[in-house]
Design an enzyme around this catalytic site. Structure first.
Site, PDB file in Angstrom:
ATOM      1  N   LYS A 105       0.824  -1.206   0.000  1.00 38.46           N
ATOM      2  CA  LYS A 105       0.000   0.000   0.000  1.00 38.46           C
ATOM      3  C   LYS A 105       0.860   1.259   0.000  1.00 38.46           C
ATOM      4  O   LYS A 105       0.439   2.329  -0.427  1.00 38.46           O
ATOM      5  CB  LYS A 105      -0.914   0.015   1.225  1.00 38.46           C
ATOM      6  CG  LYS A 105      -2.072  -0.950   1.104  1.00 38.46           C
ATOM      7  CD  LYS A 105      -2.995  -0.788   2.289  1.00 38.46           C
ATOM      8  CE  LYS A 105      -4.247  -1.619   2.132  1.00 38.46           C
ATOM      9  NZ  LYS A 105      -5.064  -1.578   3.358  1.00 38.46           N
ATOM     10  N   GLU A 106       2.074   1.143   0.529  1.00 36.78           N
ATOM     11  CA  GLU A 106       2.968   2.290   0.598  1.00 36.78           C
ATOM     12  C   GLU A 106       4.285   1.902  -0.095  1.00 36.78           C
ATOM     13  O   GLU A 106       5.215   1.430   0.571  1.00 36.78           O
ATOM     14  CB  GLU A 106       3.208   2.680   2.060  1.00 36.78           C
ATOM     15  CG  GLU A 106       1.905   2.908   2.802  1.00 36.78           C
ATOM     16  CD  GLU A 106       2.036   3.306   4.265  1.00 36.78           C
ATOM     17  OE1 GLU A 106       1.187   4.081   4.722  1.00 36.78           O
ATOM     18  OE2 GLU A 106       2.971   2.850   4.942  1.00 36.78           O
ATOM     19  N   ASP A 135       6.626  -0.733   9.968  1.00 42.62           N
ATOM     20  CA  ASP A 135       5.717  -1.711  10.565  1.00 42.62           C
ATOM     21  C   ASP A 135       5.432  -2.857   9.605  1.00 42.62           C
ATOM     22  O   ASP A 135       4.874  -3.873   9.997  1.00 42.62           O
ATOM     23  CB  ASP A 135       4.396  -1.042  10.967  1.00 42.62           C
ATOM     24  CG  ASP A 135       4.441  -0.537  12.397  1.00 42.62           C
ATOM     25  OD1 ASP A 135       5.410  -0.875  13.106  1.00 42.62           O
ATOM     26  OD2 ASP A 135       3.514   0.199  12.801  1.00 42.62           O
ATOM     27  N   LYS A 276       0.173   3.096  14.716  1.00 35.13           N
ATOM     28  CA  LYS A 276       1.173   4.148  14.508  1.00 35.13           C
ATOM     29  C   LYS A 276       1.690   4.713  15.836  1.00 35.13           C
ATOM     30  O   LYS A 276       2.869   5.045  15.966  1.00 35.13           O
ATOM     31  CB  LYS A 276       0.541   5.261  13.670  1.00 35.13           C
ATOM     32  CG  LYS A 276       1.508   6.345  13.306  1.00 35.13           C
ATOM     33  CD  LYS A 276       0.797   7.432  12.522  1.00 35.13           C
ATOM     34  CE  LYS A 276       1.683   8.635  12.398  1.00 35.13           C
ATOM     35  NZ  LYS A 276       0.941   9.802  11.923  1.00 35.13           N
ATOM     36  N   ASP A 300       4.309  11.271   7.886  1.00 30.35           N
ATOM     37  CA  ASP A 300       3.845  10.018   7.308  1.00 30.35           C
ATOM     38  C   ASP A 300       4.750   9.698   6.124  1.00 30.35           C
ATOM     39  O   ASP A 300       5.328  10.600   5.535  1.00 30.35           O
ATOM     40  CB  ASP A 300       2.401  10.167   6.803  1.00 30.35           C
ATOM     41  CG  ASP A 300       1.407  10.227   7.938  1.00 30.35           C
ATOM     42  OD1 ASP A 300       1.816   9.949   9.083  1.00 30.35           O
ATOM     43  OD2 ASP A 300       0.238  10.558   7.693  1.00 30.35           O
ATOM     44  N   ASP A 449      -2.999  10.836  17.379  1.00 28.86           N
ATOM     45  CA  ASP A 449      -2.422  12.165  17.252  1.00 28.86           C
ATOM     46  C   ASP A 449      -3.257  13.224  17.982  1.00 28.86           C
ATOM     47  O   ASP A 449      -2.739  13.998  18.782  1.00 28.86           O
ATOM     48  CB  ASP A 449      -2.237  12.519  15.772  1.00 28.86           C
ATOM     49  CG  ASP A 449      -3.429  12.098  14.912  1.00 28.86           C
ATOM     50  OD1 ASP A 449      -4.406  11.567  15.461  1.00 28.86           O
ATOM     51  OD2 ASP A 449      -3.375  12.319  13.693  1.00 28.86           O
TER      52      ASP A 449
HETATM   53  O1  UPG Z   1       0.058   0.204  12.146  1.00 30.80           O
HETATM   54  C1  UPG Z   1       0.347   1.240  11.570  1.00 30.80           C
HETATM   55  C2  UPG Z   1      -0.601   1.959  10.806  1.00 30.80           C
HETATM   56  C3  UPG Z   1      -0.184   3.116  10.166  1.00 30.80           C
HETATM   57  N1  UPG Z   1       1.097   3.550  10.240  1.00 30.80           N
HETATM   58  C4  UPG Z   1       1.514   4.798   9.517  1.00 30.80           C
HETATM   59  O2  UPG Z   1       0.644   5.854   9.789  1.00 30.80           O
HETATM   60  C5  UPG Z   1       0.680   6.779   8.727  1.00 30.80           C
HETATM   61  C6  UPG Z   1      -0.692   7.251   8.353  1.00 30.80           C
HETATM   62  O3  UPG Z   1      -1.431   6.214   7.778  1.00 30.80           O
HETATM   63  P1  UPG Z   1      -2.417   6.423   6.523  1.00 30.80           P
HETATM   64  O4  UPG Z   1      -2.926   5.112   6.140  1.00 30.80           O
HETATM   65  O5  UPG Z   1      -1.757   7.241   5.486  1.00 30.80           O
HETATM   66  O6  UPG Z   1      -3.613   7.180   7.194  1.00 30.80           O
HETATM   67  P2  UPG Z   1      -4.150   8.684   6.995  1.00 30.80           P
HETATM   68  O7  UPG Z   1      -5.611   8.626   7.198  1.00 30.80           O
HETATM   69  O8  UPG Z   1      -3.678   9.307   5.770  1.00 30.80           O
HETATM   70  O9  UPG Z   1      -3.479   9.367   8.271  1.00 30.80           O
HETATM   71  C7  UPG Z   1      -3.953  10.537   8.879  1.00 30.80           C
HETATM   72  O10 UPG Z   1      -4.642  10.210  10.081  1.00 30.80           O
HETATM   73  C8  UPG Z   1      -3.884   9.505  11.063  1.00 30.80           C
HETATM   74  C9  UPG Z   1      -4.742   9.332  12.290  1.00 30.80           C
HETATM   75  O11 UPG Z   1      -5.866   8.616  12.006  1.00 30.80           O
HETATM   76  C10 UPG Z   1      -2.628  10.271  11.432  1.00 30.80           C
HETATM   77  O12 UPG Z   1      -1.849   9.488  12.280  1.00 30.80           O
HETATM   78  C11 UPG Z   1      -1.852  10.584  10.173  1.00 30.80           C
HETATM   79  O13 UPG Z   1      -0.715  11.347  10.478  1.00 30.80           O
HETATM   80  C12 UPG Z   1      -2.730  11.354   9.224  1.00 30.80           C
HETATM   81  O14 UPG Z   1      -2.026  11.657   8.028  1.00 30.80           O
HETATM   82  C13 UPG Z   1       1.378   6.098   7.562  1.00 30.80           C
HETATM   83  O15 UPG Z   1       2.658   6.660   7.402  1.00 30.80           O
HETATM   84  C14 UPG Z   1       1.463   4.657   8.019  1.00 30.80           C
HETATM   85  O16 UPG Z   1       2.587   4.030   7.522  1.00 30.80           O
HETATM   86  C15 UPG Z   1       2.024   2.844  10.988  1.00 30.80           C
HETATM   87  O17 UPG Z   1       3.194   3.221  11.049  1.00 30.80           O
HETATM   88  N2  UPG Z   1       1.629   1.703  11.635  1.00 30.80           N
HETATM   89 MN    MN Z   2      -1.973   9.212   4.624  1.00 31.52          MN
END
Ligand code: UPG
Ligand code: MN
Length: 744
Positions: A105-106, A135, A276, A300, A449
């Site tokens: 996914k990333e 992760d 996260k 992120d 957060d």
């Molecule tokens: O088990 C996990 C799940 C996610 N992530 C990281 O968390 C970040 C955000 O994940 P993403 O899937 O992109 O979610 P978003 O909805 O885009 O994230 C938004 O919303 C999150 C809270 O829900 C915040 O933590 C993020 O900073 C914010 O960008 C990414 O870098 C992931 O790699 C981890 O490191 N471990």
């Molecule tokens: Mn994101």
């Protein structure tokens, strides 16, 4: 004033008396509406009336909470030049945390672009260390980082020599304008670096396509040995590897390099890892024994730096002698690249991030939103003294710091340090400590957060919203409806969890934060529950019209004007505000449509999830959003065509509601044709509301009945929704009275 006395930032208040007059007028109108509902309540069969009244009370309550965002907006301006004059290169060290979770996914290429852009930030050399938390525990990501650490030795001096602004290689090289220079040496350098980048990309893409790192490449770094046989994403030991050692490595020009460290924390089945938040806490500890910088930038993995000055801008707040000590974190807006012209899914969150957050900045400061934020280490980990308590660090790892805050270390201790770091990344390390409860990111909420930011503010720290003209960080937004809804579901559920937890903004931090700030947190906390009143308004007026029952005043009544003006002024105000802030009509239209879509779908599911969690039947997890898109879907996204595609339960409320309103509209119109003006006079507001929903629903009808492409709504969802809609309409037809009994 001596030049050294000039402030590093200024604050301009943006209060508007016009807005306040508008708000007070609207408030009086709301009181009028409540009066009407109470006075004219029907004596029998009054449930539709009461339901709609409760929904209106819900809207009114949310509107009142929302005022806190708009009452004291401010705007900040920073002066990084003054910072350079005053401090030169004597700026505090910064640790950069980048999280990634899933190599499919990333994609690793996205991750390293973020890493390279962060390493290349315009900040004194030797003051930066970058920690990547994986992760996904993927050797592919590790391999990409290894390649990136080599490319950095060319990329960093190139950015520096030619003062490049776009320091993310992918973004920089895909912008053809960059080469419009007459400078020969620049053109030569550009071509060389571009070639190296393309080769790097090829190597990484090849390895990613193969799905594993070939044996000969594994020999290039001893770190690959850490993937012992049997390692999988949910079950592997902790891995910490230094890819660039600060103070050791040199770039091609012989300059110092920032540090780059790969961390994949231990994961074992059955042991909660807290998503996260857990990953960031591991980085806090690991960086604590390695560089221990007093400031931390979290990003992120898809959020590259677009403004090389970002760190210096943030320092303008922290280092301002008079007020800097009050600020716990500086948050930049979350902004995105590749958003379509009219922002179909309202990913820009314009009203929230460009308008409301400036209002927060005038109270206690913006929420922490997980990325593009610079914290003091102290606000996350407590003071240096607290950090050596066993509740924080198990005795063996107490961090030894020298005067200037850097970690005391010699060559011999380097391998011991790595071993310590690995232990700190073990999944049982946090047992019986305060991690996740009081220290680091706080656990137990899908928006770790927001919760952590709230707790920091409750400890008396203020935060700052830094909005430079050139956007500081650019991420990638979900590019289909399902992902957008999943993301909002997580946010809404997280906010509700926070609201219902012991950190409820109405109860927690009473002495520390102002009522207005608590209203702002609560407003988001109630997002999920607002699905109830949005659903009521989307269902009941239409169904009542089908039955010929009027819920609103007649055209001839003076209350008619009250209702009409509340609707027109509400939408009118939001349109004017949107355009005033640089938007245009179509994006506004999309934003208001997404508000409805999220309201009836993502928020509804979020409420269900949270209730499920309270009853112990479900969990609110962290579903990672995908950062890749197939080429056909990308074309549809470009053309701003809604992307459904998958048979997601999240679509069912949307399709069902759209069909119900279409039936109601047709039924209502037929009734008006048959019964003439008397029916029209009573039901005009319901007719307009229903039409508005149907117009908003046009893309949904198209995706159900007309489109043939892969992004249409799956037939199973269409059939199911039609069945549900028809049943709801029939039941409503029997249950709703055809006229009110005159009240005595
Ligand atoms: O088990 C996990 C799940 C996610 N992530 C990281 O968390 C970040 C955000 O994940 P993403 O899937 O992109 O979610 P978003 O909805 O885009 O994230 C938004 O919303 C999150 C809270 O829900 C915040 O933590 C993020 O900073 C914010 O960008 C990414 O870098 C992931 O790699 C981890 O490191 N471990
Ligand atoms: Mn994101």
């Amino acid at each position: 004033m001596e030049p050294n006395d000039f402030p590093l930032y200024t604050t301009v208040e943006k209060k508007s008396s016009l807005y306040r007059v508008y708000a007070c007028t609207r408030f009086s109108a709301i009181i009028g509406l409540i009066y009407y509902r109470l006075m004219y309540i029907p004596s029998e069969d009054s449930w539709p009336w009461i339901a709609i009244f409760v929904a209106e009370l819900g809207f009114a309550y949310c509107w009142i909470l929302e005022q806190a965002y708009r009452w004291w907006p401010v705007e900040r301006k920073v002066f990084p030049k003054r910072l350079s004059q005053r401090f030169g290169s004597d700026l505090p060290p910064v640790d950069i945390f980048i999280c990634t979770a899933d190599p499919t996914k990333e994609p690793p290429l996205t991750v390293i672009n973020t890493v390279l852009s962060a390493l290349a930030l315009d900040y004194p050399v030797g003051k930066l260390s970058c920690y990547v938390s994986d992760d996904g525990g993927s050797p592919l990501t590790f391999y990409a980082l290894l390649e990136a650490s080599r490319f950095a030795k060319i990329w960093l001096p190139f950015c520096d020599d030619y003062s490049i602004q776009d320091r993310c290689p992918e973004a920089y090289f895909s912008n053809a304008d960059a080469l419009q220079s007459v400078n020969l040496s620049f053109t030569r350098a550009w071509k060389h670096v571009n070639k190296m980048y393309l080769e790097l990309k090829d190597r990484i893409n090849n390895v990613v396509e193969m799905g594993s790192v070939p044996a000969d490449k594994q020999k290039e770094h001893k770190g690959f040995k850490d993937w012992v046989s049997g390692s999988t994403k949910p079950d592997h030991p902790s891995i910490v590897q230094i890819l660039l050692e600060k103070g050791e490595e040199r770039d091609i020009q012989g300059n110092d390099m920032p540090g780059l460290i790969y961390v994949s924390r231990e994961k074992r089945p059955g042991i909660p890892h807290h998503y996260k938040a857990g990953a960031l806490n591991v980085l806090l500890r690991v960086s604590g024994v390695m560089s221990n910088a007093p400031f931390i930038l979290t990003l992120d993995c898809d959020m590259y730096t677009n403004n090389s000055e970002a760190l210096r801008q943030a320092m303008c707040f922290f280092l301002e002698p008079k007020t800097g000590h009050e600020f716990g974190y500086v948050q930049f807006p979350q902004t995105f690249h590749g958003i379509t012209k009219n922002d179909l899914y309202a990913n820009n969150l314009k009203t929230l991030l460009e308008i409301k957050y400036k209002g927060l900045d005038g109270i206690e400061g913006p929420f922490y939103i997980g990325t593009g934020c610079i914290h003091r280490r102290d606000v996350l980990c407590g003071s240096e003294r607290r950090r050596s308590s066993p509740k924080y660090h198990k005795a063996a790892y107490s961090i030894v710091c020298t005067e200037d805050g850097s970690v005391a270390k010699d060559k011999a201790s380097s391998s011991k340090m790595l071993k310590d770091a690995r232990d700190l990344a073990n999944c049982t390390y946090e047992d019986n400590t305060l991690w996740g409860k009081e220290v680091g990111m706080i656990y137990g909420c899908a928006v770790e957060d927001i919760l952590t930011g709230f707790v920091i503010q409750c400890r008396g720290w203020k935060s700052i919203y830094c909005t430079p003209r050139r956007k500081a960080f650019l991420g990638c937004a979900p590019n289909n409806l399902n992902d957008t809804l999943i993301q909002h579901k997580r946010w809404a559920a997280g906010h509700l969890e926070l609201f219902l937890s012991k950190f409820c903004p109405y109860l927690h931090g009473i002495q520390r934060i102002r009522v207005a700030q608590r209203m702002c947190y609560s407003f988001c906390g109630l997002w999920s529950l607002s699905s109830m009143h949005i659903l009521c308004y989307g269902l009941i007026p239409g169904l009542c019209m089908l039955r010929g029952l009027s819920l609103f005043p007649k055209v001839s009544s003076s209350y008619f004007f009250l209702f009409a003006s509340l609707a027109v002024s509400g939408y009118g105000y939001s349109l004017i505000e949107f355009i005033w802030n640089g938007g245009w009509f179509k994006s506004w239209w999309n934003e208001q449509r997404m508000w409805m879509i999220k309201g009836v779908s993502a928020y509804l599911f979020a409420s269900i999830e949270v209730v499920g969690k309270m009853l112990g039947v479900s969990e609110v997890g962290f579903e990672v959003t995908s950062k890749v898109v197939d080429s056909e879907a990308a074309k549809r996204y470009e053309g701003e065509i809604f992307e459904f595609g998958v048979a997601s339960a999240l679509f069912i409320p949307l399709t069902t509601l759209a069909i119900i309103n279409l039936i109601s509209l047709v039924g209502g119109l037929a009734r008006i044709l048959l019964e003439g003006y008397s029916a029209f006079e009573c039901m005009i507001l319901q007719l307009l509301l229903c039409s508005f929903i149907v117009i908003n629903g046009c893309p949904i009808f198209e995706a159900m009945f007309i489109r043939k492409d892969k992004g249409r709504i799956p037939t199973s969802i269409t059939i199911f929704s039609i069945l549900v809609a028809v049943s709801v309409c029939s039941v409503a037809y029997m249950a709703i009275p055809s006229r009110w009994q005159e009240s005595s």
